[in-house]
Design a protein around this motif. Sequence first.
Motif, short mmCIF file in Angstrom:
data_model
loop_
_atom_site.label_atom_id
_atom_site.label_comp_id
_atom_site.label_asym_id
_atom_site.label_seq_id
_atom_site.Cartn_x
_atom_site.Cartn_y
_atom_site.Cartn_z
N ASN A 1 -1.09 -10.79 0.81
CA ASN A 1 -2.36 -10.23 0.35
C ASN A 1 -3.18 -9.74 1.54
OD1 ASN A 1 -2.40 -10.38 -2.47
ND2 ASN A 1 -2.71 -12.60 -2.39
N LYS A 2 -3.79 -8.60 1.35
CA LYS A 2 -4.69 -8.04 2.35
C LYS A 2 -5.68 -7.16 1.60
CE LYS A 2 -1.23 -4.46 3.33
NZ LYS A 2 -0.22 -5.02 2.41
N ARG A 3 -6.80 -6.92 2.25
CA ARG A 3 -7.83 -6.12 1.60
C ARG A 3 -7.36 -4.68 1.44
NH1 ARG A 3 -13.75 -4.65 4.16
NH2 ARG A 3 -14.56 -3.48 2.35
N PHE A 4 -7.55 -4.12 0.23
CA PHE A 4 -7.20 -2.72 0.00
C PHE A 4 -8.39 -1.87 0.41
CE2 PHE A 4 -6.97 1.03 -2.91
CZ PHE A 4 -5.86 1.60 -2.32
N LYS A 5 -8.23 -1.16 1.53
CA LYS A 5 -9.32 -0.35 2.05
C LYS A 5 -8.77 1.00 2.50
CE LYS A 5 -13.02 -0.25 5.49
NZ LYS A 5 -13.64 -0.95 6.66
N PRO A 6 -8.95 2.04 1.67
CA PRO A 6 -8.46 3.37 2.06
C PRO A 6 -9.11 3.84 3.36
CG PRO A 6 -9.10 3.33 -0.25
CD PRO A 6 -9.59 2.06 0.34
N ARG A 7 -8.30 4.27 4.30
CA ARG A 7 -8.79 4.77 5.58
C ARG A 7 -8.49 6.25 5.69
NH1 ARG A 7 -5.78 1.55 9.91
NH2 ARG A 7 -6.88 3.05 11.23
N VAL B 1 -2.30 10.66 -2.22
CA VAL B 1 -3.13 9.58 -2.75
C VAL B 1 -2.62 8.24 -2.21
CG1 VAL B 1 -3.64 10.89 -4.84
CG2 VAL B 1 -1.77 9.24 -4.87
N LEU B 2 -3.54 7.28 -2.16
CA LEU B 2 -3.23 5.93 -1.69
C LEU B 2 -3.58 4.95 -2.80
CD1 LEU B 2 -2.33 4.32 0.88
CD2 LEU B 2 -4.76 4.01 1.36
N PHE B 3 -2.65 4.02 -3.09
CA PHE B 3 -2.93 2.98 -4.08
C PHE B 3 -2.16 1.72 -3.74
CE2 PHE B 3 0.69 5.38 -5.73
CZ PHE B 3 1.57 4.40 -6.18
N ARG B 4 -2.56 0.62 -4.33
CA ARG B 4 -1.90 -0.67 -4.14
C ARG B 4 -0.91 -0.89 -5.28
NH1 ARG B 4 -3.63 -5.40 -1.74
NH2 ARG B 4 -4.09 -4.01 0.00
N ALA B 5 0.33 -1.22 -4.93
CA ALA B 5 1.36 -1.48 -5.93
C ALA B 5 1.06 -2.79 -6.66
CB ALA B 5 2.73 -1.55 -5.27
N PRO B 6 1.62 -2.98 -7.87
CA PRO B 6 1.42 -4.25 -8.58
C PRO B 6 1.89 -5.43 -7.73
CG PRO B 6 2.37 -2.61 -10.05
CD PRO B 6 2.41 -2.02 -8.66
N PRO B 7 1.29 -6.61 -7.92
CA PRO B 7 1.58 -7.74 -7.03
C PRO B 7 2.93 -8.41 -7.27
CG PRO B 7 -0.03 -8.37 -8.68
CD PRO B 7 0.16 -6.90 -8.83
N LYS B 8 3.50 -8.25 -8.46
CA LYS B 8 4.74 -8.97 -8.78
C LYS B 8 5.85 -8.00 -9.16
CE LYS B 8 2.40 -13.14 -10.43
NZ LYS B 8 2.21 -14.09 -11.57
N ASP C 1 0.86 -1.18 0.00
CA ASP C 1 0.00 0.00 0.00
C ASP C 1 0.90 1.24 0.00
OD1 ASP C 1 -2.23 -1.57 0.00
OD2 ASP C 1 -2.65 -1.35 2.14
N ILE C 2 0.70 2.09 -0.99
CA ILE C 2 1.60 3.20 -1.24
C ILE C 2 0.89 4.52 -0.99
CG2 ILE C 2 3.22 4.22 -2.87
CD1 ILE C 2 3.67 1.19 -2.19
N PRO D 1 -6.57 16.37 5.74
CA PRO D 1 -7.31 15.13 5.51
C PRO D 1 -8.62 15.36 4.75
CG PRO D 1 -6.51 15.24 7.77
CD PRO D 1 -6.23 16.58 7.16
N LEU D 2 -8.91 14.44 3.85
CA LEU D 2 -10.14 14.43 3.08
C LEU D 2 -10.72 13.03 3.17
CD1 LEU D 2 -11.81 16.22 0.95
CD2 LEU D 2 -10.64 14.83 -0.77
N PRO D 3 -12.02 12.87 3.42
CA PRO D 3 -12.58 11.51 3.38
C PRO D 3 -12.20 10.85 2.06
CG PRO D 3 -14.21 13.05 4.22
CD PRO D 3 -13.05 13.89 3.74
N PRO D 4 -11.65 9.63 2.09
CA PRO D 4 -11.13 9.02 0.86
C PRO D 4 -12.14 9.08 -0.28
CG PRO D 4 -10.55 7.69 2.75
CD PRO D 4 -11.48 8.75 3.26
N ARG D 5 -11.66 9.51 -1.45
CA ARG D 5 -12.49 9.57 -2.65
C ARG D 5 -11.64 9.19 -3.84
NH1 ARG D 5 -15.56 13.54 -3.81
NH2 ARG D 5 -15.09 13.70 -6.02
N PRO D 6 -12.22 8.58 -4.85
CA PRO D 6 -11.43 8.13 -6.01
C PRO D 6 -10.70 9.29 -6.68
CG PRO D 6 -13.62 7.16 -6.05
CD PRO D 6 -13.65 8.19 -4.97
N LEU D 7 -9.48 8.99 -7.12
CA LEU D 7 -8.69 9.96 -7.88
C LEU D 7 -9.17 9.94 -9.33
CD1 LEU D 7 -6.28 11.94 -8.09
CD2 LEU D 7 -4.81 9.95 -8.52
#
Length: 494
Positions: free
Chosen positions: A327-333, A290-297, A239-240, A271-277
């Motif tokens: 692996n874990k659930r990607f959930k922006p907080r 911004v928060l995003f999940r890096a590629p898996p490999k 998580d980046i 802080p801003l309530p998480p919203r899509p970029l």
Amino acid sequence: MPHRPASALSRRTLLRAGGAAFAAAALGGTGLAAPDAGALKAGLAGPTPVTAAGELVEVELVAKERMLRILPEPAGPSPLITYADSFPGPIIRMRKGQRLRATLVNGLGEHTSIHWHGIRLPNLEDGVPYLTQPPTKPGERHVYEFTPPDAGSFFFHPHCNTVELLGRGLAGVLIVEEPDAPKVDADVVCLVKDWQLDKTGKFGTFMTDRGASRAGTFGSVSTVNGAIEPVIEVPANGDIRARLYNIDSTRVVDLRVEGAEAWIIAVDGNPLPPRPLDGWPMGPAMRIDVLFRAPPKAGQTLRLTNVYSAEPRPLATFRAVGPSLPNKRFKPRALPASAIPEPDLKDAPIIPMAFSATAVAQSFDAAALPGLPYADALCLSAKTFWAINQQSWPEGGHERLPPPLVTLEKGRSYIFELANLTPHLHPIHIHGYTFKVLSSDARKVVPHHADTVLLEPKERLRVAIKADNPGDWMFHCHIIEHQDTGMMGYIRVA
């Protein structure tokens, strides 16, 4: 990411070293290396080790010319002006509650200062020559000391001859970390900036009459962290948190992380309530986290792209490295809320602020200015194209600072109605305050806190503050050519 061993060099030692490549890596920054053939590799970045509450963070910022490479060979290095031995640099990371003591050493041939952009600090530390402090002359030192009251992604730059000094790279990053922020696997800084360079690496013209009187003079080379389309390494499946800065003097950007689900979690460090970029245009001086999940490999990539143009423009690549994290659930907080004073809108007077062109562009005799008391105030251009409330800066032949645009009563709340009477965009910045963006007559606005807001052509937009921070505070467009040719003034809180 693991904590750094206790035997590691102290934060103070690292910051005094001055080199962004060294200090940023050690402090959880971008870990920059020298550009190689137009590409820059950034090391993995993790949280800064927690330091003792109340610890003083010290840094020495030596503003001077340094020959650094932006363009690949056969072009030569370019004569940047920076605060450290690389660009960007330095990246200062500190915990909320720590105190910063920053010493500016002026190694330039002109006076300068440091403005701490976006920070609610005491007026004497704001860094505006003649308004809040005497200018720091060549060879002199000036100490800034304050405790940032808010966490967030901030930066600093000069407030004199800004069009050239910022154009040549004089800027640094200040990150104040939240004590209870959601954990991430990497925290990276991405500074978007254009450079006015020819093919040999020499700087061109930073300001033109045509640009200053219209949308600005645009650079010819786009970079992230001073590199052309850099590769930034991130932990595979991690998580980046990416702190995206627009530190250009002119260009508006609208950034996307192509290939990933990315969420905005902060605007201008707030802080801003998480919203899509999926659309947040940023004018000069604006930032988003911004928060995003890096590629898996390892080896897989994502692309940072500017879509605010006729065709999407790639700016940088995020490349996954190392073994894939579990692996874990990607959930922006949401980030912890900031303690920004809430304006009382029921009892708030509305203050009109109209941004317009001057009726007639004015020219002043530069040769006559040096003998006047405030002749060099804010190092302005000798031409005026813009105005706020029909008042341009400079005015009155530069004999003195102009009167404030408005005087506010300390402790009272106010609503500014920002009216753009021009066909151009204007990122409007208020020093010393974090305002609340309320509404617009031209678009749907997500209420949020900011220190700079992009005002669209012909738009009327309302923002509010609680006037709790006394002093004289600059109020201006952050397209630097507009600022330097009249679209600036100051408000007084007394």
